[in-house]
Design a protein around this motif. Structure first.
Motif, PDB file in Angstrom:
ATOM      1  N   ILE A 171      11.178  -4.160  -7.731  1.00  0.00           N
ATOM      2  CA  ILE A 171       9.945  -3.366  -7.736  1.00  0.00           C
ATOM      3  C   ILE A 171      10.245  -2.129  -8.579  1.00  0.00           C
ATOM      4  O   ILE A 171      10.981  -1.233  -8.148  1.00  0.00           O
ATOM      5  CB  ILE A 171       9.537  -2.970  -6.314  1.00  0.00           C
ATOM      6  CG1 ILE A 171       9.371  -4.224  -5.441  1.00  0.00           C
ATOM      7  CG2 ILE A 171       8.240  -2.166  -6.332  1.00  0.00           C
ATOM      8  CD1 ILE A 171       9.226  -3.927  -3.964  1.00  0.00           C
ATOM      9  N   SER A 172       9.699  -2.089  -9.767  1.00  0.00           N
ATOM     10  CA  SER A 172      10.093  -1.052 -10.729  1.00  0.00           C
ATOM     11  C   SER A 172       9.775   0.358 -10.237  1.00  0.00           C
ATOM     12  O   SER A 172      10.416   1.319 -10.661  1.00  0.00           O
ATOM     13  CB  SER A 172       9.405  -1.295 -12.073  1.00  0.00           C
ATOM     14  OG  SER A 172       7.994  -1.307 -11.930  1.00  0.00           O
ATOM     15  N   GLY A 173       8.809   0.496  -9.339  1.00  0.00           N
ATOM     16  CA  GLY A 173       8.438   1.814  -8.849  1.00  0.00           C
ATOM     17  C   GLY A 173       9.326   2.343  -7.744  1.00  0.00           C
ATOM     18  O   GLY A 173       9.102   3.448  -7.241  1.00  0.00           O
ATOM     19  N   ILE A 174      10.336   1.581  -7.349  1.00  0.00           N
ATOM     20  CA  ILE A 174      11.294   2.034  -6.332  1.00  0.00           C
ATOM     21  C   ILE A 174      12.623   2.289  -7.025  1.00  0.00           C
ATOM     22  O   ILE A 174      13.267   1.356  -7.509  1.00  0.00           O
ATOM     23  CB  ILE A 174      11.456   0.992  -5.213  1.00  0.00           C
ATOM     24  CG1 ILE A 174      10.109   0.763  -4.527  1.00  0.00           C
ATOM     25  CG2 ILE A 174      12.508   1.429  -4.212  1.00  0.00           C
ATOM     26  CD1 ILE A 174      10.127  -0.338  -3.491  1.00  0.00           C
ATOM     27  N   THR A 193      13.093   7.580  -5.217  1.00  0.00           N
ATOM     28  CA  THR A 193      11.739   7.951  -5.639  1.00  0.00           C
ATOM     29  C   THR A 193      10.841   6.729  -5.578  1.00  0.00           C
ATOM     30  O   THR A 193      11.225   5.633  -6.005  1.00  0.00           O
ATOM     31  CB  THR A 193      11.738   8.513  -7.077  1.00  0.00           C
ATOM     32  OG1 THR A 193      12.450   9.756  -7.094  1.00  0.00           O
ATOM     33  CG2 THR A 193      10.316   8.755  -7.566  1.00  0.00           C
ATOM     34  N   ILE A 194       9.649   6.931  -5.028  1.00  0.00           N
ATOM     35  CA  ILE A 194       8.612   5.907  -5.045  1.00  0.00           C
ATOM     36  C   ILE A 194       7.574   6.349  -6.066  1.00  0.00           C
ATOM     37  O   ILE A 194       6.990   7.432  -5.945  1.00  0.00           O
ATOM     38  CB  ILE A 194       7.933   5.744  -3.665  1.00  0.00           C
ATOM     39  CG1 ILE A 194       8.966   5.439  -2.579  1.00  0.00           C
ATOM     40  CG2 ILE A 194       6.855   4.668  -3.725  1.00  0.00           C
ATOM     41  CD1 ILE A 194       9.629   4.097  -2.697  1.00  0.00           C
ATOM     42  N   HIS A 195       7.359   5.540  -7.078  1.00  0.00           N
ATOM     43  CA  HIS A 195       6.411   5.874  -8.142  1.00  0.00           C
ATOM     44  C   HIS A 195       5.152   5.024  -7.968  1.00  0.00           C
ATOM     45  O   HIS A 195       5.209   3.801  -7.990  1.00  0.00           O
ATOM     46  CB  HIS A 195       7.025   5.612  -9.518  1.00  0.00           C
ATOM     47  CG  HIS A 195       6.113   5.964 -10.661  1.00  0.00           C
ATOM     48  ND1 HIS A 195       5.847   7.258 -11.028  1.00  0.00           N
ATOM     49  CD2 HIS A 195       5.395   5.171 -11.502  1.00  0.00           C
ATOM     50  CE1 HIS A 195       5.024   7.267 -12.057  1.00  0.00           C
ATOM     51  NE2 HIS A 195       4.729   6.008 -12.366  1.00  0.00           N
ATOM     52  N   MET A 196       4.011   5.705  -7.781  1.00  0.00           N
ATOM     53  CA  MET A 196       2.738   5.016  -7.610  1.00  0.00           C
ATOM     54  C   MET A 196       1.854   5.246  -8.816  1.00  0.00           C
ATOM     55  O   MET A 196       1.881   6.303  -9.443  1.00  0.00           O
ATOM     56  CB  MET A 196       2.029   5.492  -6.336  1.00  0.00           C
ATOM     57  CG  MET A 196       2.722   5.065  -5.064  1.00  0.00           C
ATOM     58  SD  MET A 196       1.660   5.328  -3.634  1.00  0.00           S
ATOM     59  CE  MET A 196       2.768   4.806  -2.318  1.00  0.00           C
ATOM     60  N   LEU A 247       0.144  -0.829  -1.161  1.00  0.00           N
ATOM     61  CA  LEU A 247       0.072   0.449  -1.864  1.00  0.00           C
ATOM     62  C   LEU A 247       0.235   0.244  -3.366  1.00  0.00           C
ATOM     63  O   LEU A 247       0.889  -0.712  -3.799  1.00  0.00           O
ATOM     64  CB  LEU A 247       1.162   1.389  -1.352  1.00  0.00           C
ATOM     65  CG  LEU A 247       1.023   1.882   0.087  1.00  0.00           C
ATOM     66  CD1 LEU A 247       2.241   2.725   0.463  1.00  0.00           C
ATOM     67  CD2 LEU A 247      -0.250   2.686   0.275  1.00  0.00           C
ATOM     68  N   PRO A 248      -0.312   1.137  -4.173  1.00  0.00           N
ATOM     69  CA  PRO A 248      -0.218   0.992  -5.631  1.00  0.00           C
ATOM     70  C   PRO A 248       1.143   1.410  -6.175  1.00  0.00           C
ATOM     71  O   PRO A 248       1.248   2.261  -7.065  1.00  0.00           O
ATOM     72  CB  PRO A 248      -1.338   1.901  -6.136  1.00  0.00           C
ATOM     73  CG  PRO A 248      -1.430   2.985  -5.111  1.00  0.00           C
ATOM     74  CD  PRO A 248      -1.175   2.291  -3.799  1.00  0.00           C
ATOM     75  N   ILE A 249       2.201   0.822  -5.618  1.00  0.00           N
ATOM     76  CA  ILE A 249       3.553   1.100  -6.104  1.00  0.00           C
ATOM     77  C   ILE A 249       3.769   0.314  -7.391  1.00  0.00           C
ATOM     78  O   ILE A 249       3.501  -0.890  -7.446  1.00  0.00           O
ATOM     79  CB  ILE A 249       4.604   0.704  -5.056  1.00  0.00           C
ATOM     80  CG1 ILE A 249       4.391   1.518  -3.768  1.00  0.00           C
ATOM     81  CG2 ILE A 249       6.011   0.912  -5.596  1.00  0.00           C
ATOM     82  CD1 ILE A 249       5.315   1.118  -2.625  1.00  0.00           C
ATOM     83  N   GLU A 250       4.227   0.998  -8.393  1.00  0.00           N
ATOM     84  CA  GLU A 250       4.430   0.351  -9.695  1.00  0.00           C
ATOM     85  C   GLU A 250       5.349  -0.866  -9.554  1.00  0.00           C
ATOM     86  O   GLU A 250       6.412  -0.800  -8.936  1.00  0.00           O
ATOM     87  CB  GLU A 250       5.053   1.348 -10.674  1.00  0.00           C
ATOM     88  CG  GLU A 250       5.256   0.791 -12.070  1.00  0.00           C
ATOM     89  CD  GLU A 250       5.962   1.796 -12.964  1.00  0.00           C
ATOM     90  OE1 GLU A 250       5.273   2.451 -13.766  1.00  0.00           O
ATOM     91  OE2 GLU A 250       7.195   1.939 -12.821  1.00  0.00           O
ATOM     92  N   GLY A 251       4.922  -1.978 -10.110  1.00  0.00           N
ATOM     93  CA  GLY A 251       5.731  -3.183 -10.108  1.00  0.00           C
ATOM     94  C   GLY A 251       5.637  -4.021  -8.851  1.00  0.00           C
ATOM     95  O   GLY A 251       6.287  -5.076  -8.765  1.00  0.00           O
ATOM     96  N   MET A 252       4.840  -3.602  -7.879  1.00  0.00           N
ATOM     97  CA  MET A 252       4.759  -4.340  -6.619  1.00  0.00           C
ATOM     98  C   MET A 252       4.178  -5.739  -6.835  1.00  0.00           C
ATOM     99  O   MET A 252       4.730  -6.738  -6.355  1.00  0.00           O
ATOM    100  CB  MET A 252       3.919  -3.567  -5.601  1.00  0.00           C
ATOM    101  CG  MET A 252       3.792  -4.253  -4.246  1.00  0.00           C
ATOM    102  SD  MET A 252       5.364  -4.378  -3.364  1.00  0.00           S
ATOM    103  CE  MET A 252       5.579  -2.657  -2.872  1.00  0.00           C
ATOM    104  N   ASP A 253       3.063  -5.818  -7.530  1.00  0.00           N
ATOM    105  CA  ASP A 253       2.425  -7.119  -7.738  1.00  0.00           C
ATOM    106  C   ASP A 253       3.330  -8.060  -8.524  1.00  0.00           C
ATOM    107  O   ASP A 253       3.389  -9.263  -8.233  1.00  0.00           O
ATOM    108  CB  ASP A 253       1.087  -6.941  -8.473  1.00  0.00           C
ATOM    109  CG  ASP A 253       0.050  -6.260  -7.606  1.00  0.00           C
ATOM    110  OD1 ASP A 253       0.216  -6.234  -6.371  1.00  0.00           O
ATOM    111  OD2 ASP A 253      -0.943  -5.730  -8.173  1.00  0.00           O
ATOM    112  N   ALA A 254       4.029  -7.515  -9.510  1.00  0.00           N
ATOM    113  CA  ALA A 254       4.921  -8.345 -10.322  1.00  0.00           C
ATOM    114  C   ALA A 254       6.046  -8.908  -9.476  1.00  0.00           C
ATOM    115  O   ALA A 254       6.461 -10.069  -9.643  1.00  0.00           O
ATOM    116  CB  ALA A 254       5.478  -7.534 -11.487  1.00  0.00           C
TER     117      ALA A 254
END
Length: 790
Positions: free
Chosen positions: A340-343, A352-355, A185-192
């Motif tokens: 994961i910055s989006g979590i 909050t999950i930020h996508m 999913l396109p969750i911010e920071g996932m790839d990093a």
């Protein structure tokens, strides 16, 4: 022949009821047009709003329920189960953050309860949490999640949002190899977060056999790895070859120009037969071996071994011959983000999950596992503020150690597995109250013993494969000779998919424009005739096991139009002038004649010349073809439909050739987009997103996407709108417009919605405690805490 194994697997898996999510659901849609598996909601908890509220004194526990199921893989962890049967165990033990209703839609307000009407009845659903979806002006989206503050695990330890965050990090760890795809999913920071670390297996595979950089492993390890790889790949391909030779050698002459005797005596010809029957003839070359065949398969999946293994076999697995455990260790080769910055944790019971972008299907992935960190992980390693999440990044050994012994906050407690039986005990700490049934025994058995087992008293609940033989056995077991009686109560539940007849707009058209009014009229002429024979043929083929549907979506979906909805119509029930062709009280023969007359108007609109005196068209020179995968035995629910229509078309001067073919011929024609018309069945995902099936860009040869060859910018736009909306009612309206466009193109005729079967002992189970209105997403165990024995 490529789909023979998958068809069987799908039919078997479709009988099972699983949880909506694991680490976040894998909402896939089988595009093989051959009727599976995906997941369905059983973690949902609901009660009818008009039911009296039970007091603690009225709730009693006791008794044992025996549930007949299939062979367990003994991986009962919600993180790592691989079979539907193991998943059923995990679901009864595990809690999931969000609930879903009978149509599979997520419940936004599970803590206080949310009332939703289904089939004329209001039901109130409760869950472990709430969700708020906020679409931001910059295109990003926030999923604000709140969980109940009164949940405890079966061992009495309170559950908090930290347990949820722990589970998310397990599923998103670079070394996670379970079935969840939450990390996609396109969750911010996932790839990093996932970068800079991978398994030795993946790194060796990516480096290639000719790699000379031995910074992270030695040459001996690499040499051993590739030797095992080639051996396992050859064994995998040989499994396909052997299956084809053993079962379909009679096809050899028509496919590869060799006799059965020649193939039997020549291993090279056996490889050729396996590749041609499985749809990989384009990769064959003189002298190809089983190992070469494996390389061709992997190349077709762009090097994705796991997908190639799951989609192309079924008789043997690549991993049966490859002990990957030797290469599971994590290798750090770069810098990865610490979190994961989006979590974001926003409170003891909220997050909050930020996508970075919105996707309507992502909400199904928000029903995270509420996993006891103190059990699966190490509480001493959890420090949210310092980026420590209950285990060492890259090391899931502690979580995997509990794979055969799950624990959670679900309605039951896992006691153990022994001699083919899983024993579950009622969870006294369950948030909706202790279950009434004290013990559940999930017992391995075989399908043929399910119904006899209920009759004899060995089993209390089972989901047998539905057939005339099964239904007759049920009726024979009841003194009244019915499906519901004094011995067995039968629930026929709509299957999560539907049958249809498809038409390629590119191959059935007038002139060069597949989207012209004339081309649409041509196809709608055929569809009008197909449509009128559905009721008679489907009833004859399936009886009570199926019903005719009008829109290209499973009736089990929340997005399916209902008869009471405004604008609901019978498919292809108008003539070219927009007039309704059927009236109340018509006999079948009158309907057939009305459909014939309506079809004539459509063919006239297509531009064909009709001789009124002769009663036929005089200038139709093309022969049209419809492919039915009945294996040459005419055994298919659509066969009678197209044959009846072809006879009427012949009277009208139009030739429709009905070809009853083998599955390989049918499948190859579909994937090559050479089938003019065909019959098949979809298996639907929980979310009704139509991107893969109907969008213009997905008309690509060699894929299982948009075989209809629809190229409609308005449809593309509507599908994109539906995927981008967070409003369920708005999406339902959008998809109704999409269905109307698909039908207007004349490329798909829904034919039937078949049913699955659940059987319950009338003598030992209080059937009044079985949930009302069972669906694929809301099964017999959906309100497990209420289910009671007699």
């Amino acid at each position: 022949m490529k789909k023979f194994s998958k068809i069987l697997a799908l039919l078997l898996a479709a009988m099972m009821v699983m949880s909506l999510v694991a680490c976040g659901s894998k909402n896939t849609e089988e595009t093989t047009k051959a009727a599976e598996t995906t997941t369905a909601a059983e973690t949902t908890k609901a009660e009818e709003t008009d039911a009296p509220e039970e007091t603690e004194d009225e709730v009693t526990t006791g008794g044992t329920l025996v549930y007949a199921t299939s062979t367990f893989g003994q991986k009962f962890s919600p993180f790592f189960y691989t079979t539907v049967y193991d998943g059923e165990v995990a679901d009864k033990v595990t809690g999931y953050l969000l609930a879903a209703d009978r149509g599979g839609a997520i419940i936004n307000n599970g803590i206080e309860g949310e009332t939703i009407n289904y089939n004329g009845t209001d039901y109130t659903y409760y869950g472990l949490g709430d969700i708020e979806v906020v679409q931001n002006d910059d295109g990003t989206v926030d999923y604000n999640l709140t969980m109940r503050d009164d949940v405890v695990f079966s061992d009495g330890v309170p559950a908090t949002i930290d347990d949820v965050i722990f589970g998310i990090y397990v599923c998103c760890d670079p070394m996670y190899d379970g079935s969840s795809t939450l990390y996609a999913l396109p969750i911010e920071g996932m790839d990093a977060y996932r970068s800079g670390m991978d398994s030795l297996f993946n790194l060796l595979l990516a480096a290639g056999e000719d790699n000379t950089d031995f910074t992270n492993w030695d040459e001996a390890t690499q040499t051993a790895f590739w030797a095992e790889y080639h051996e396992a790949g050859a064994a995998f391909a040989q499994g396909i070859i052997d299956y084809c030779v053993d079962n379909y050698i009679d096809y050899a002459e028509s496919y590869i120009g060799a006799t059965a005797d020649e193939v039997t005596a020549d291993e090279a010809l056996q490889v050729k037969l396996g590749m041609f029957l499985w749809g990989f003839d384009g990769g064959w070359f003189e002298g190809a071996t089983a190992s070469d065949y494996w390389d061709v398969i992997v190349a077709a999946y762009d090097g994705d071994i796991a997908t190639a293994d799951s989609k192309e076999a079924g008789y043997t697995s690549f991993y049966d011959s490859f002990d990957t455990s030797k290469y599971e260790e994590a290798v750090a080769f770069g810098d990865g983000a610490a979190n994961i910055s989006g979590i974001t944790k926003t409170g003891d019971y909220s997050m909050t999950i930020h996508m970075t972008s919105y996707d309507a299907t992502a909400i199904y992935s928000m029903s995270f596992i509420v996993a006891p960190m103190h059990y699966y992980g190490d509480a001493s390693l959890y420090d949210y503020n310092n980026n420590s999440f209950g285990f060492k990044k890259g090391d899931l050994s502690g979580v995997k150690a509990k794979t055969s012994a799950p624990m959670g906050c679900g309605p039951y407690v896992f006691e153990g597995y022994d001699n083919g039986v899983v024993t579950l005990k009622a969870n006294e700490n369950y948030y909706l109250g202790a279950p009434k049934i004290e013990t559940i025994l999930m017992q391995e058995s075989v399908d043929s013993d399910y119904v006899p087992g209920i009759i004899s008293g060995s089993f209390d609940v089972a989901s047998p494969s539905i057939s005339n033989t099964t239904l007759m056995a049920i009726k024979d077991g009841n003194s009244n000779g019915e499906l519901v009686g004094d011995t067995i109560t039968t629930y026929l539940v709509d299957y999560r998919g539907y049958g249809y007849i498809g038409v390629s707009a590119e191959l059935v058209k007038i002139g060069d424009d597949a989207g012209s009014d004339a081309s649409k009229a041509l196809r709608k002429g055929f569809m009008t005739l197909f449509s009128v024979y559905r009721d008679t043929v489907i009833n004859s083929y399936y009886g009570d096991r199926a019903s005719v549907i009008q829109y290209p979506i499973s009736n089990t979906s929340w997005a399916a139009p209902k008869p009471a909805d405004e604008g609901y119509e019978v498919a292809y029930s108008k003539d070219a002038d927009g007039n309704q062709i059927y009236t109340d009280g018509m006999t079948d023969e009158q309907k057939y004649e009305a459909a014939k007359e309506a079809a004539i108007t459509w063919f006239k609109a297509a531009g064909f010349t009709y001789d009124e005196a002769a009663g036929k068209f005089t200038d139709v020179t093309e022969t049209y073809e419809v492919m039915i995968p009945g294996q040459g035995e005419q055994d298919h629910p659509a066969y009678g439909i197209v044959v009846a229509a072809s006879e009427v078309l012949a009277e009208l001067g139009i030739t429709l050739q009905v070809n009853d073919v083998g599955t390989s011929t049918w499948n190859n024609a579909l994937e090559g987009n050479t089938a003019m018309m065909w019959a098949a069945a979809w298996q639907s995902s929980v979310d009704p997103d139509m991107t893969q099936v109907y969008t213009s860009g997905n008309y690509v040869t060699g894929t299982n996407s948009n075989h209809y060859a629809i190229r409609d910018t308005e449809l593309d736009s509507l599908i994109a709108q539906g995927r981008a909306s967070a409003d369920t009612e708005e999406r339902k309206s959008i998809y109704k417009n999409c269905f109307d466009i698909v039908l207007d193109w004349g490329v798909e005729l829904p034919t039937y919605q078949r049913k699955d079967c659940v059987t319950v002992s009338s003598q030992r189970i209080d059937t009044d405690t079985v949930p009302g209105d069972l669906t694929p997403y809301y099964g017999v165990f959906a309100e497990l805490e209420k289910l009671a024995t007699k």
